[in-house]
Design an enzyme around this catalytic site. Structure first.
Site, PDB file in Angstrom:
ATOM      1  N   ILE A 168      -2.525   3.764   4.376  1.00 27.07           N
ATOM      2  CA  ILE A 168      -3.548   4.783   4.685  1.00 27.07           C
ATOM      3  C   ILE A 168      -2.909   5.958   5.428  1.00 27.07           C
ATOM      4  O   ILE A 168      -3.239   7.125   5.188  1.00 27.07           O
ATOM      5  CB  ILE A 168      -4.708   4.163   5.491  1.00 27.07           C
ATOM      6  CG1 ILE A 168      -5.250   2.932   4.755  1.00 27.07           C
ATOM      7  CG2 ILE A 168      -5.819   5.181   5.706  1.00 27.07           C
ATOM      8  CD1 ILE A 168      -6.226   2.097   5.561  1.00 27.07           C
ATOM      9  N   SER A 174     -12.289  -1.111  11.457  1.00 27.31           N
ATOM     10  CA  SER A 174     -12.532  -1.826  10.211  1.00 27.31           C
ATOM     11  C   SER A 174     -13.941  -2.401  10.176  1.00 27.31           C
ATOM     12  O   SER A 174     -14.504  -2.769  11.219  1.00 27.31           O
ATOM     13  CB  SER A 174     -11.508  -2.960  10.116  1.00 27.31           C
ATOM     14  OG  SER A 174     -11.871  -3.868   9.110  1.00 27.31           O
ATOM     15  N   TYR A 186      -7.315 -10.926  14.071  1.00 27.80           N
ATOM     16  CA  TYR A 186      -7.128  -9.538  13.633  1.00 27.80           C
ATOM     17  C   TYR A 186      -8.423  -8.752  13.849  1.00 27.80           C
ATOM     18  O   TYR A 186      -8.434  -7.664  14.420  1.00 27.80           O
ATOM     19  CB  TYR A 186      -6.731  -9.495  12.145  1.00 27.80           C
ATOM     20  CG  TYR A 186      -7.068  -8.176  11.481  1.00 27.80           C
ATOM     21  CD1 TYR A 186      -6.281  -7.048  11.717  1.00 27.80           C
ATOM     22  CD2 TYR A 186      -8.194  -8.041  10.665  1.00 27.80           C
ATOM     23  CE1 TYR A 186      -6.621  -5.827  11.147  1.00 27.80           C
ATOM     24  CE2 TYR A 186      -8.537  -6.833  10.096  1.00 27.80           C
ATOM     25  CZ  TYR A 186      -7.749  -5.726  10.333  1.00 27.80           C
ATOM     26  OH  TYR A 186      -8.082  -4.518   9.785  1.00 27.80           O
ATOM     27  N   LYS A 235      -9.737  -5.407  16.552  1.00 27.65           N
ATOM     28  CA  LYS A 235     -10.428  -4.140  16.233  1.00 27.65           C
ATOM     29  C   LYS A 235     -11.644  -3.966  17.153  1.00 27.65           C
ATOM     30  O   LYS A 235     -11.908  -2.867  17.635  1.00 27.65           O
ATOM     31  CB  LYS A 235     -10.851  -4.101  14.760  1.00 27.65           C
ATOM     32  CG  LYS A 235      -9.675  -4.014  13.792  1.00 27.65           C
ATOM     33  CD  LYS A 235      -8.904  -2.700  13.935  1.00 27.65           C
ATOM     34  CE  LYS A 235      -7.690  -2.630  13.054  1.00 27.65           C
ATOM     35  NZ  LYS A 235      -6.821  -1.480  13.326  1.00 27.65           N
TER      36      LYS A 235
HETATM   37  C1  UD1 Z   1     -10.202  -7.956   5.092  1.00 24.96           C
HETATM   38  C2  UD1 Z   1     -11.175  -7.236   5.989  1.00 24.96           C
HETATM   39  C3  UD1 Z   1     -10.779  -5.813   6.139  1.00 24.96           C
HETATM   40  C4  UD1 Z   1      -9.350  -5.725   6.618  1.00 24.96           C
HETATM   41  C5  UD1 Z   1      -8.458  -6.414   5.614  1.00 24.96           C
HETATM   42  C6  UD1 Z   1      -7.030  -6.413   6.107  1.00 24.96           C
HETATM   43  C7  UD1 Z   1     -13.449  -8.045   5.979  1.00 24.96           C
HETATM   44  C8  UD1 Z   1     -14.773  -8.020   5.306  1.00 24.96           C
HETATM   45  N1  UD1 Z   1     -12.514  -7.297   5.414  1.00 24.96           N
HETATM   46  O1  UD1 Z   1     -10.339  -7.456   3.804  1.00 24.96           O
HETATM   47  O2  UD1 Z   1     -11.611  -5.181   7.081  1.00 24.96           O
HETATM   48  O3  UD1 Z   1      -8.959  -4.416   6.808  1.00 24.96           O
HETATM   49  O4  UD1 Z   1      -8.870  -7.757   5.498  1.00 24.96           O
HETATM   50  O5  UD1 Z   1      -6.189  -7.031   5.194  1.00 24.96           O
HETATM   51  O6  UD1 Z   1     -13.247  -8.708   6.978  1.00 24.96           O
HETATM   52  N2  UD1 Z   1      -9.404 -12.069  -3.329  1.00 24.96           N
HETATM   53  C9  UD1 Z   1      -9.197 -12.937  -4.371  1.00 24.96           C
HETATM   54  N3  UD1 Z   1      -7.914 -13.195  -4.748  1.00 24.96           N
HETATM   55  C10 UD1 Z   1      -6.833 -12.620  -4.144  1.00 24.96           C
HETATM   56  C11 UD1 Z   1      -7.056 -11.721  -3.078  1.00 24.96           C
HETATM   57  C12 UD1 Z   1      -8.367 -11.470  -2.681  1.00 24.96           C
HETATM   58  O7  UD1 Z   1     -10.142 -13.481  -4.943  1.00 24.96           O
HETATM   59  O8  UD1 Z   1      -5.692 -12.907  -4.533  1.00 24.96           O
HETATM   60  C13 UD1 Z   1     -10.792 -11.806  -2.886  1.00 24.96           C
HETATM   61  C14 UD1 Z   1     -11.034 -12.172  -1.440  1.00 24.96           C
HETATM   62  O9  UD1 Z   1     -11.307 -13.541  -1.266  1.00 24.96           O
HETATM   63  C15 UD1 Z   1     -12.210 -11.257  -1.130  1.00 24.96           C
HETATM   64  C16 UD1 Z   1     -11.917 -10.000  -1.964  1.00 24.96           C
HETATM   65  O10 UD1 Z   1     -11.017 -10.421  -2.973  1.00 24.96           O
HETATM   66  O11 UD1 Z   1     -13.389 -11.843  -1.568  1.00 24.96           O
HETATM   67  C17 UD1 Z   1     -11.289  -8.878  -1.157  1.00 24.96           C
HETATM   68  O12 UD1 Z   1     -10.187  -9.421  -0.440  1.00 24.96           O
HETATM   69  P1  UD1 Z   1      -9.108  -8.527   0.311  1.00 24.96           P
HETATM   70  O13 UD1 Z   1      -8.603  -7.469  -0.602  1.00 24.96           O
HETATM   71  O14 UD1 Z   1      -8.112  -9.451   0.913  1.00 24.96           O
HETATM   72  O15 UD1 Z   1      -9.933  -7.767   1.410  1.00 24.96           O
HETATM   73  P2  UD1 Z   1     -10.870  -8.345   2.604  1.00 24.96           P
HETATM   74  O16 UD1 Z   1     -10.627  -9.758   2.867  1.00 24.96           O
HETATM   75  O17 UD1 Z   1     -12.254  -7.910   2.296  1.00 24.96           O
END
Ligand code: UD1
Length: 347
Positions: A24, A137, A162, A166
């Site tokens: 970012i 966040s 983490y 924040k």
């Molecule tokens: C989380 C935090 C965000 C933070 C970030 C830092 C929340 C809601 N979000 O992001 O504020 O800045 O971490 O890293 O707390 N997924 C899969 N397969 C994968 C990877 C991810 O299914 O291989 C799914 C996850 O389970 C989730 C979605 O994709 O449901 C988004 O995941 P991700 O991109 O890791 O972001 P957050 O967990 O939302």
């Protein structure tokens, strides 16, 4: 007679950007420079690469100043500020952000994330720098009671160390605003930043196996990873997978520029919080399908178990950032996924 003299900082266009070589941060450095600011990057490249600096320089046609120092090193930071002279403001991105690692090594997160902010706040006070943008966040909301979530929702529900850093950092900024009446601060709560600069010269550079969804999807499409593992499809959502608010990183970067402009038009005391999201929620499977459609590639996946600590559904109420800040997103999920793929192909 001039009643109120502007501080030297208010005349400066210099903006300190900690973590300015990160995902970012690098996009924000570009947008700051495009808007006429003079970004000064503070980054020891522990979680980023030289390549990000080269990309910024290629987009802008000139390399911004960088100080390769640790934000937690107060003496090095003090020397840097002395050397830079008058500064308009600071944007504090530098932080660790791997949710899983924060569970296994919480001390690292408390030390780096809260410590570096404490160092920066002390030095901003010492040097009479009044304008601060802090990188927060949506993780502070945890699992929101209602959706879309607005800025008045309880902010102490973070589920990981983490996330709690924040919450604590936001509190620290608020306390500092009370203690230092000349300080102005904007706390920006990001939802899920994705995509890359349309030039493909900067983008996300995950180290090792990506934790986040879109880099994993892009690497799978490119054949770097065999299969995406979808973390659970038995949630109470439209298709059983988790819902997030995915925002193009260039939109997010532009919000920082707007926040700085907005602050400079206002007097202290000021400490405001804004959601930065699109206002729309998309499921994991929607992201996968959209990626396949807009890029004409396949993303092999399998459904695995739920990921510990995952929030089921979160997306932003964007009214406040539009009505007060005058900012909203201009790019779609499809735009972001197209840019993410173009960036991945150049890696
Ligand atoms: C989380 C935090 C965000 C933070 C970030 C830092 C929340 C809601 N979000 O992001 O504020 O800045 O971490 O890293 O707390 N997924 C899969 N397969 C994968 C990877 C991810 O299914 O291989 C799914 C996850 O389970 C989730 C979605 O994709 O449901 C988004 O995941 P991700 O991109 O890791 O972001 P957050 O967990 O939302």
């Amino acid at each position: 007679m001039v009643k109120r003299l502007l501080s030297p900082g208010a005349m400066s266009k210099k903006v300190i950007v900690t973590g300015g070589a990160g995902f970012i941060g690098s996009h924000t450095v570009v947008e700051l420079a495009v808007a006429g600011y003079e970004p000064v990057i503070i980054d020891d490249l522990r979680n980023s690469e030289e390549r990000a600096l080269e990309g910024i320089a290629a987009i802008l046609g000139q390399a911004p100043t960088i100080h390769r120092i640790d934000c937690n090193d107060a003496e090095a930071m003090r020397r840097m500020l002395k050397q830079e002279g008058a500064v308009l403001g600071a944007i504090h991105f530098a932080a660790d952000k791997a949710v899983g690692e924060s569970v296994t090594d919480p001390a690292k997160y408390y030390r780096n994330n809260i410590g570096s902010l404490a160092v920066l706040l002390g030095l901003l006070r010492e040097h009479g720098v009044h304008d601060l943008v802090f990188s927060s966040s949506c993780t502070v909301y945890g699992e929101p009671a209602s959706l879309p979530v607005d800025e008045t929702a309880p902010d102490a529900n973070a589920t990981s160390p983490y996330g709690f850093t924040k919450v604590a950092c936001e509190r620290l900024v608020r306390d500092q605003c009370t203690a230092v009446p000349s300080l102005k601060a904007v706390l920006l709560r990001y939802f899920n930043p994705i995509g890359a600069h349309p030039s493909s010269l900067i983008g996300e550079l995950p180290r090792g196996v990506p934790n986040n969804l879109v880099p994993y999807v892009a690497q799978t499409a490119a054949g770097v990873r065999e299969k995406l593992r979808v973390n659970g499809d038995d949630y109470d959502t439209v298709d059983g997978t988790c819902i997030r608010d995915y925002i193009h990183v260039v939109d997010l970067a532009q919000a920082h520029v707007r926040a700085l402009q907005w602050m400079s038009e206002r007097q202290a005391p000021l400490c405001e919080v804004f959601n930065l999201g699109t206002g729309a929620g998309n499921s994991v499977l929607e992201v996968v399908r959209t990626f396949e459609q807009v890029n004409g590639v396949k993303v092999p996946f399998e459904v695995g178990p739920r990921r510990a600590g995952d929030v089921v559904s979160v997306y932003a109420d964007t009214r406040r950032s539009w009505e007060v800040l005058g900012w909203r997103t201009q790019r779609s999920l499809a735009d972001a996924l197209r840019d993410a793929w173009r960036w991945q192909q150049g890696l």
